[in-house]
Design an enzyme around this catalytic site. Structure first.
Site, PDB file in Angstrom:
ATOM      1  N   SER A 304     -32.401  26.760 -34.000  1.00 22.74           N
ATOM      2  CA  SER A 304     -32.087  26.123 -32.734  1.00 22.74           C
ATOM      3  C   SER A 304     -32.741  24.756 -32.563  1.00 22.74           C
ATOM      4  O   SER A 304     -32.408  23.814 -33.274  1.00 22.74           O
ATOM      5  CB  SER A 304     -32.460  27.062 -31.588  1.00 22.74           C
ATOM      6  N   ASP A 315     -30.438  13.283 -40.990  1.00 23.65           N
ATOM      7  CA  ASP A 315     -29.282  12.403 -40.858  1.00 23.65           C
ATOM      8  C   ASP A 315     -29.682  10.937 -40.757  1.00 23.65           C
ATOM      9  O   ASP A 315     -28.966  10.061 -41.254  1.00 23.65           O
ATOM     10  CB  ASP A 315     -28.468  12.782 -39.619  1.00 23.65           C
ATOM     11  N   LYS A 329     -28.399  28.380 -35.808  1.00 25.76           N
ATOM     12  CA  LYS A 329     -28.203  28.678 -34.389  1.00 25.76           C
ATOM     13  C   LYS A 329     -28.021  27.366 -33.654  1.00 25.76           C
ATOM     14  O   LYS A 329     -28.983  26.709 -33.305  1.00 25.76           O
ATOM     15  CB  LYS A 329     -29.395  29.464 -33.845  1.00 25.76           C
TER      16      LYS A 329
END
Length: 387
Positions: A304, A315, A329
């Site tokens: 999460s 990224d 999640k």
């Protein structure tokens, strides 16, 4: 897959491991259970479960209201409606349970001070013991096998269920009540009766390793943990590389994860998410340390909010991610208050990394796969980044 009997356990974990995003002026991600779903419950890689439609939430609310009017339990009616919704992360909590759930995000919990994980063969192994906890006082050590809780065998059971037994969730056991553990260490088999205690967490710990490496471990994103990460980065000696250890971090407050991201980024996108189709974004604050060599350590227990942070750093090219694929999640839940004060949660959307990758059911694949020697691999990577 790491888990724990601490603050991140909603009490009725048997009904679903809910990570909650509460939108009440401030974006909040509720805490996750630490269970690794069995194969029959795992979402296939590359598959994102569809968002539960608004109509399903209306069905839950209607069922609860009708039950209330008929003198029946709104929570039980809501549970039945939730079970029909097909929402993997849905859950229903009593008013007291949800209050405890929210309080847990302040970094306090009732338990015995054990962290645990389920091995591939189904065994439950102790991975960490909190100093000064009932478990530590009893001499329980990492690596010990947990065989039973109050006489119930735990092999093969989801970690969430095991931790619920440790906490005494079914009976609402408070601090001061006892729990008997069956344990094994090598050839030694024994039992320990522990008294549950109200414990506080240390979500962020820092240690320095030889060779100019600082390890910042974040166990969960409870209140204040983001600022603790930023403070730890500021205090890291000049020239030292950082290992951000997110292994076993089952989530927490998304706002805290964004604050932690701000320690390493100078503004910019951290993640996007949708709520009933409406797109929203989370951005880092300015002024983070963008030059220091950084490695993020992850594993199957990274969930999460911790996945959100990992995805942002990966990224944006800020960190090399080392370890094993994260849990996956990445869905957003919205809590709804029912007529009797209980709370139902259903999925309303999903979040994505800055490049647009979905996390739910996929997880994040590290740049460098590593198992038990992950920390050593991280140090090697840091040396190649300038250390």
């Amino acid at each position: 897959m790491s888990g724990r009997d601490l603050f991140c356990q909603p009490r009725r974990v048997g009904r679903g491991a809910a990570l909650t995003l509460v939108f009440a002026g401030v974006l909040v991600a509720g805490a996750a259970t630490g269970s690794l779903p069995g194969p029959e419950r795992r979402t296939a890689p590359g598959t994102v479960r569809p968002t539960v439609p608004v109509g399903a939430r209306e069905d839950v609310a209607r069922a609860a209201a009708e039950a209330m009017a008929d003198g029946k339990s709104p929570a039980e009616a809501a549970e039945r409606a939730v079970s029909r919704s097909g929402d993997r992360w849905a859950a229903v909590y009593s008013e007291d349970e949800y209050e405890e759930f929210e309080e847990s995000l302040d970094g306090a919990y009732t338990g015995v001070g054990l962290w645990a994980r389920r091995e591939r063969d189904g065994r439950i192994e102790v991975t960490r013991v909190r100093s000064g906890s009932p478990a530590a006082d009893a001499g329980i050590r990492p690596g010990d096998r947990l065989r039973s809780v109050d006489g119930e065998r735990v092999d093969g059971r989801p970690v969430t269920e095991v931790l619920a037994l440790l906490r005494g969730d079914a009976a609402g056991e408070p601090a001061g009540t006892t729990v008997t553990l069956g344990l094994r260490r090598g050839t030694r088999v024994w039992t320990e009766t522990l008294r549950r205690a109200r414990l506080s967490t240390d979500p962020v710990t820092v240690r320095e390793l030889p060779g100019g490496v600082t390890v910042i471990r974040v166990a969960a994103f409870t209140k204040g943990s983001g600022d603790q990460v930023r403070g730890a980065v500021r205090r890291t000696p000049a020239g030292a590389g950082i290992v951000l250890d997110l292994r076993g971090n089952s989530g927490g407050l998304v706002t805290e994860a964004v604050t932690a991201a701000s320690a390493f980024l100078d503004g910019g996108l951290v993640a996007t998410y949708d709520v009933d189709g409406e797109q929203r974004a989370l951005h880092a604050g300015s002024g983070g340390d963008t030059d220091r060599p950084l490695v993020a350590l992850v594993d199957g227990g990274t969930m999460s909010a911790a996945e959100l942070l990992t995805g942002a750093l990966q990224d944006r090219g800020r960190a090399v991610v080392v370890g094993s694929r994260t849990f996956g999640k990445g869905s957003v839940q919205m809590p709804s208050r029912l007529p009797d004060g209980s709370v139902a949660e259903l999925t309303v959307g999903h979040y994505r990394t800055p490049s647009g990758r979905g996390v739910d059911g996929r997880g994040i694949t590290p740049d460098l796969e590593a198992g038990e020697q992950a920390l050593q691999r991280a140090r090697t990577v840091l040396s190649g980044l300038g250390r």
